[in-house]
Design an enzyme around this catalytic site. Structure first.
Site, PDB file in Angstrom:
ATOM      1  N   GLY A  86     -61.970  24.977  34.095  1.00  0.00           N
ATOM      2  CA  GLY A  86     -61.827  25.275  35.516  1.00  0.00           C
ATOM      3  C   GLY A  86     -61.833  23.980  36.323  1.00  0.00           C
ATOM      4  CG  ASP A  88     -65.727  22.243  41.208  1.00  0.00           C
ATOM      5  OD1 ASP A  88     -66.153  23.411  41.175  1.00  0.00           O
ATOM      6  OD2 ASP A  88     -66.085  21.372  40.399  1.00  0.00           O
ATOM      7  N   GLY A  99     -67.106  19.435  38.035  1.00  0.00           N
ATOM      8  CA  GLY A  99     -68.536  19.133  37.957  1.00  0.00           C
ATOM      9  C   GLY A  99     -69.388  19.987  38.859  1.00  0.00           C
ATOM     10  CD  GLU A 107     -66.658  20.830  32.840  1.00  0.00           C
ATOM     11  OE1 GLU A 107     -66.953  22.026  32.914  1.00  0.00           O
ATOM     12  OE2 GLU A 107     -66.531  20.111  33.843  1.00  0.00           O
TER      13      GLU A 107
END
Ligand code: 5RP
Length: 225
Positions: A86, A88, A99, A107
């Site tokens: 994913g 942000d 994060g 990641e």
């Protein structure tokens, strides 16, 4: 299910369609990737999909085990076929902020070790310019004071989170203008004590799947392999 949740679900489910038998797949962290894991698990049960997952967090490892997705490690599989994760924020140049869940160090390692990086987001994460979310930073506790002062010296503000990362380190969020994501990614990582920051400008995704209500829009980076 609310529209954002629906979007996350459709993006996550669509990403699971890219997974093929025999692949080693990086499993990202968060509430969107959760749906990719759900669909991968369904395909393992229903189609006999044969894969190994490399989890990017303890939470993802726990969920994958619960769902019956076989796991391995980066030591055993240093090169991955693909990572699904994913984000942000995603900008028009495929630069990311990651994060939000504090897992960006693992990641970034997993995405960088992967031949293909697929990002799944709901449409609210697609932005014209990175920065509103802030920049997650994993910091060695010993260097916290220095890191904070250096970021303030660059014109930013810093807020420490109450929780720590899976690696046992401090998590901070920096707020500052992101004029050049790749330069700022390097600059922040050059501060002693910074373990990793959440700007992904050097390892950008080849594919971004944007959930929009019940459907998805798939955007492929032109210069991506
Ligand atoms: C965790 C991450 C997540 O991928 C990111 O925060 C997006 O999470 P969600 O899909 O729950 O909004 O980078 O460190």
């Amino acid at each position: 299910m609310n529209p954002t949740e629906n979007s996350k679900k459709s993006a996550g489910y669509a990403a699971a369609g890219y997974v093929q038998s025999g692949m080693v797949v990086g499993l990202g962290t968060g509430s969107t990737v959760k749906y990719a894991l759900e669909m991968i698990a369904k395909r393992i049960k229903n189609e006999g999909l044969d894969i190994l997952g490399i989890p990017t967090s303890e939470a993802t490892a726990g969920l994958a085990m619960k769902l019956g997705i076989p796991l391995s490690t980066l030591d055993e599989h240093p090169v991955l076929d693909m990572a699904i994760d994913g984000a942000d924020e995603v900008d028009p140049g495929f630069n990311l902020i990651k994060g939000g869940g504090g897992a960006h160090t693992r990641e970034k390692i997993v995405a960088t070790a992967s031949k293909r990086f697929i990002v799944v987001v709901d449409k609210g994460k697609v932005v014209g310019k990175l920065g509103d979310f802030g920049i997650p930073i994993e910091v060695l506790p010993f260097g916290a004071g220095l890191v904070k002062r250096k970021i303030e010296g660059l014109g930013g503000t810093v807020k420490q989170r109450n929780n720590t990362s899976d690696n046992g380190n401090m998590l901070m969020d920096a707020r500052m203008e992101i004029r050049n994501p790749a330069e700022l990614e390097d600059l922040l990582n050059s501060i002693p004590g910074v373990i990793e920051n959440g700007i992904f400008a050097h390892r950008r995704p080849e594919v971004v799947i944007v959930g929009d209500g019940a459907g998805v829009v798939v955007i492929e980076r032109e210069d991506g392999k």
